[in-house]
Every structure is written in structure tokens, then in C-alpha cells.
Design a protein around this motif. Structure first.
Motif, short mmCIF file in Angstrom:
data_model
loop_
_atom_site.label_atom_id
_atom_site.label_comp_id
_atom_site.label_asym_id
_atom_site.label_seq_id
_atom_site.Cartn_x
_atom_site.Cartn_y
_atom_site.Cartn_z
N PRO A 185 0.80 -1.31 -0.02
CA PRO A 185 0.03 -0.05 0.02
C PRO A 185 0.96 1.22 0.06
O PRO A 185 0.44 2.40 -0.36
N LEU A 186 2.06 1.04 0.26
CA LEU A 186 2.94 2.33 0.47
C LEU A 186 3.78 2.37 -0.87
O LEU A 186 4.78 3.33 -0.96
N LEU A 187 3.37 1.92 -1.86
CA LEU A 187 4.32 1.72 -3.21
C LEU A 187 4.45 3.32 -3.76
O LEU A 187 5.49 3.74 -4.11
N ASP A 188 3.50 4.03 -3.65
CA ASP A 188 3.69 5.24 -4.36
C ASP A 188 4.41 6.34 -3.27
O ASP A 188 5.22 7.11 -4.02
N LEU A 189 4.50 5.96 -2.08
CA LEU A 189 5.43 6.91 -1.23
C LEU A 189 6.98 6.35 -1.55
O LEU A 189 7.88 7.16 -1.78
N HIS A 190 7.02 5.21 -1.82
CA HIS A 190 8.45 4.58 -2.08
C HIS A 190 8.92 5.28 -3.32
O HIS A 190 10.10 5.57 -3.37
N LYS A 191 8.02 5.32 -4.42
CA LYS A 191 8.28 5.84 -5.54
C LYS A 191 8.88 7.43 -5.47
O LYS A 191 9.79 7.89 -6.10
N VAL A 202 5.10 -9.72 -4.34
CA VAL A 202 4.75 -8.23 -3.95
C VAL A 202 5.72 -7.54 -4.66
O VAL A 202 6.71 -7.43 -4.17
N THR A 203 5.16 -6.13 -5.17
CA THR A 203 5.99 -5.16 -5.41
C THR A 203 6.18 -4.28 -4.57
O THR A 203 4.88 -3.60 -3.86
N THR A 204 7.38 -3.80 -3.91
CA THR A 204 7.93 -3.09 -2.98
C THR A 204 9.13 -2.43 -3.26
O THR A 204 9.77 -2.60 -4.39
N ALA A 205 9.67 -1.72 -2.14
CA ALA A 205 11.10 -0.98 -1.99
C ALA A 205 12.00 -1.98 -1.84
O ALA A 205 11.96 -2.63 -0.83
#
Lengths: 137, 364
Positions: free
Chosen positions: B5-11, B23-26
């Protein structure tokens, strides 16, 4: 020295490139080889560089150097055919130079090319390499 | 592909993004070694929302008691129980989980990302065979998981709430308000070997807390640093040191098992594992420590040799930023698994000299 920046990746205009993210700088008929800013960013922290012995003969496209990063191991391919005449011994003690200065102190090897005039034309110009990066995800 | 759920923040923070456990993540926010050393010397914040979160409600004591290798019913609530293992009928490890005992027969089970669907199915299967009215819910849809780890973690957190720093290891509090952010569960726990805290909270709140912790001085860290930190501690990663075909005895996973339950056969797979304990094992998990000058990194699958005889394989290998040398975890034939013994690991065409050691590799 001219610079291009594409998507945050630095490309220097004083040298040529390959599609597998190596750079080649022609100096006095010899070719200094390294990896690009794009490549070092994909690898993350470099912790070891496996350099060939001087005198090793390589064909264009053959694995030349293996880089161990904290994430993975990656092959660097010979951009030209020739003989390895010099390797960057500083990388034994400070492999992180590949990350901090990929176009300068982080150089990998110097090759004595077999067929520079012919093989040089198959390398990418800085602009062509920039386009390649642009097209990548 | 699932995404944190935090993907946009990581980007936005410039993280390099990748996939882990489906799972796609940082993966990293810059230098993995810098992230790693921040956690060892100051504080780092991690997004662990890729992990499996399952809510088990209503009379869950008997369910978990049945399918897991640890005691559940007799434990006090507001403590985490684990690591605990779900075993298959052959005594192999289906997952290793940390369980939050909320009280009143309610739990949250935190498992490995790649085993999310498997864990849901395994829990539901046993609810059915035991004839329970327990409800099993996928909590990832609503909740996120963050971790704050490092010697300065408690200083950072005490600026929000001095009471939480009184929590003892594995204890947790419910419904904590940290400077306006609502945290459902706040525990004194982690997987880095450092002091730290973990937070279970709603997606939106998690984004706020991640940003706040960075503002308070915690370095954002990705999964690459999480891996190098756990490797230095010799913590097991599912799919590497443990899996369906690996039993807890050969993995020396003592923390995950209760011998009382094994000897009584009171969990699925318990009696099989007890038999392995009695008979002994053919292979065993050990650590490998390399020379400080070694710059080639051993990787999962690299073979181990005693002279020219292959005796095992690496399960996880990497570079230890603290020790500045490679370390690895590996399975070795039991007859060669001797502390201090000199063996070789084959990486590409090189034979690396190494020594069998126990772990953690660093002093903790």
C-alpha cells in the motif's frame, strides 16, 4: 567534458557505449572500459570485482569482468575484441569506486583492440545510448 | 502482482522498486550498505506490508494449538508468540510465523509474503476439520506493517510516547496514538538483531507514520538491507533455509519448536519431527565465514566441497557490511558439519576458502 542526463542517469559525451551498459574510451589506440551510471545503479553497492589477468585475450561480447554487488553478481562483456593490457588494481581494496565514480576511478580494464576501426562503428554514440535508456522501463 | 500500500510513497522517495514474495515493493532507497549500517548504529524504518497478515478470530486457541509447534492456549495475551512453525504431515515447514495473541481467542498471524495464500488455505482447512467456528480473514486488505529498528529506535519513539519504550521484547500494546497516527498494534520486536518496534496499522496511517519516522531521523530502508541484516544474524528466510522439504531439526530451528508438544505429538507434524530428533539427521544447517580479502560472494545453490567431494550447498550468501567479508548459511552433510572445519565453496569457477562457524556472525 559534455554530459547528458536521462531519467537521472549520467552519460558522458567523450566516449562510446554498448547495449549492455559498458562504456569505451579510446585513448591512444587503446580502449579503457567500464560500466555506466545506469549499470552501477542497478547493481547497488559493489563489494567485489573479479578482474581478468593482463595478457588475457577476449572476443567482443565475451564475459570480461564479474562484479559482485550486495544484491547480485553481474557479468561485464568485452565491448571489443583484444588483449587485456591493464586492470584497475585499486578495485581490490575499494570496489565501491565502481559506484562512486563509474566513469573515472571506477574503470575496469584497458584493452589493446584487435580491430578498432571496424568494431568501433558497432558501438553506440552517447546520444544513441541515451535513447536506449529512455526507452527502457 | 500484489503491491505494498505504500508503493507510491516509495516511488516518491526515489526507491528502486522490485518484487519479493509476489509483492511489488521497495528494494533500496540508495545505498544498501548505508541503510544496513544506519540500522546497526542509529535507526532505520522498513515497510513490511508485503508480509502475510491474517486475522484469526473466535476460539482460535485450539486451532493454533493444533497446527503449530508452540504453546498458544497457556500464553498470556498482549505478547507475540514465535517464531512458530506450521508443519506439513512429513514434518517439513509450511511457514514460520509470528503470532499476536490479542486475547479473547483472537490472533493476528504474520507469515512470509510468498506463503499468504497457502497459510490462508491451511488455516481454513483445519477450521473445517476441527469443526470450529473460527473466522479466517485476509488482513492485508486493510492493514500494513512497518518496523523501526536500531539502537536509536526507542529515542525516536519516546518523542511520541514514552510509555511504549517500557514494552519488553515481544510485548505489544493495542490502539496507540503516535502524534495523531492511529496504530492498531505496537510491539517491541523485529528481525534485524537490533532493538526496535513493529507497527500494524491501516494503510493510510502507515504512510503517515513512515513519513513521520523519516522526519524524526529514521533512515528509510528497503528489502535488500533487510536481507543483509537478517543474514548477519543467521535468521532464516523461507525458500532458502526453510521450506516444505526441510524439517526444524536439521535447520536447528530450536526457537520455533516446543519439545513438549513434539514428544506428545500434539500438533500436525509434531510426531514426525520428534522421530527425526530421536533418529538424527543427514544434513544440518551451518554458517560459513570467509576471509576479509574475499571479494567473490557465495550465493544460494553454490556447492560446498571437502577436498573434491561435494558435501553441501549454500542456502543464503552475501556480504556482511559490519564484518566487511562474505558470510553464508548452508546445509552440509551431518558427518562433515564440524565447527571450525575448513571447506571450499565453488562460485563460478573459483573455489573459495571458508570455515564452518555458528551464527549469529556478528556479536549480538
Amino acid at each position: 567534458m559534455g554530459e547528458l542526463v536521462v531519467k537521472g542517469y549520467l552519460i558522458l559525451t567523450d566516449r562510446l557505449y554498448t547495449g549492455s551498459d559498458e562504456w569505451v574510451k579510446i585513448e591512444d589506440g587503446k580502449a579503457r572500459v567500464g560500466i555506466t551510471d545506469y549499470a552501477q545503479k542497478q547493481l547497488k553497492d559493489v563489494v567485489g570485482v573479479d578482474l581478468p589477468e593482463t595478457g588475457t585475450r577476449v572476443s567482443k561480447g565475451e564475459p570480461l569482468v564479474t562484479i559482485d554487488s550486495i544484491k547480485t553478481a553481474a557479468e561485464v562483456y568485452a565491448p571489443l575484441s583484444g588483449v587485456v593490457v591493464e586492470v584497475n588494481e585499486k578495485l581490490f581494496e575499494k570496489p565501491e569506486l565502481v559506484n562512486t565514480d563509474p566513469y573515472g576511478e571506477g574503470w575496469l580494464v584497458v584493452l589493446e583492440p584487435d580491430n578498432l576501426e571496424v568494431e568501433k562503428d558497432k558501438l553506440l554514440s552517447p546520444e544513441a545510448y541515451a535513447e536506449l535508456i529512455e526507452k527502457r522501463e | 502482482m500484489r503491491r505494498t500500500p505504500l508503493l507510491d510513497l516509495h516511488k516518491e522517495l526515489g526507491a528502486s522498486i522490485g518484487e519479493f514474495g509476489g509483492v511489488t515493493t521497495a528494494i533500496s532507497f540508495g545505498s544498501v550498505i548505508e541503510e544496513h549500517m544506519s540500522v546497526r548504529t542509529e535507526a532505520g524504518v522498513f515497510d513490511l506490508s508485503h508480509m502475510s497478515l491474517i486475522s484469526v478470530k473466535n476460539d482460535a486457541d485450539s486451532l493454533l494449538e493444533k497446527i503449530s509447534t508452540r504453546q498458544f492456549s497457556s500464553e498470556e495475551p498482549l505478547r507475540m508468540i514465535g517464531p512458530s512453525l506450521f508443519l506439513n504431515e512429513r514434518g517439513g515447514i509450511k511457514d514460520d510465523v509470528m503470532v499476536y495473541k490479542l486475547g479473547d481467542g483472537n490472533y493476528i498471524v504474520v507469515g512470509n509474503a510468498m506463503n499468504h495464500d497457502k497459510d490462508l488455505a491451511w488455516l481454513e482447512y483445519h477450521v473445517s476439520t476441527l469443526g470450529l467456528s473460527t473466522s479466517i480473514e485476509d488482513a492485508n486488505e486493510e492493514l500494513a506493517l512497518l518496523a523501526l529498528q536500531g539502537p536509536k529506535a526507542k529515542d525516536i519513539l519516546s518523542r511520541f510516547d514514552t510509555e511504549v519504550t517500557q514494552l519488553r521484547p515481544l510485548e505489544f500494546r493495542l490502539n496507540v496514538n503516535l502524534d495523531g497516527v492511529n496504530v492498531r498494534i505496537l510491539s517491541r520486536s523485529g528481525w534485524t538483531g537490533e532493538d526496535g518496534f513493529e507497527f500494524i496499522l491501516e494503510h493510510g496511517e502507515a504512510e503517515l507514520l513512515f513519513k513521520k519516522l523519516i522526519e524524526m531521523g529514521a533512515k528509510p530502508c528497503g528489502l535488500a538491507a533487510r536481507d543483509s541484516l537478517r543474514l548477519e544474524m543467521g535468521y532464516y528466510l523461507y525458500g532458502h533455509e526453510i521450506g516444505e522439504s526441510i524439517n526444524p531439526i536439521e535447520a536447528r530451528y530450536w526457537m520455533g519448536i516446543d519439545f513438549d508438544k513434539l514428544s506428545k505429538g500434539s500438533c500436525v507434524g509434531c510426531d514426525v519431527v520428534y522421530n527425526v530428533y530421536r533418529k538424527g539427521v543427514d544434513k544440518v544447517l551451518i554458517g560459513l565465514r570467509f576471509s576479509k580479502k574475499e571479494r567473490t560472494i557465495p550465493r544460494q545453490g553454490s556447492l560446498i566441497y571437502v577436498d573434491d567431494e561435494p558435501v553441501g550447498h549454500v542456502t543464503s550468501g552475501g556480504f556482511s557490511p559490519v564484518l566487511k567479508r562474505p558470510v553464508a548459511l548452508a546445509f552440509v552433510d551431518a558427518r562433515h558439519a564440524l565447527m571450525g572445519m575448513r571447506v571450499h565453496v565453488k562460485v563460478r569457477n573459483k573455489l573459495l576458502k571458508t570455515k564452518i562457524v555458528d551464527y549469529p556472525f556478528i556479536n549480538k
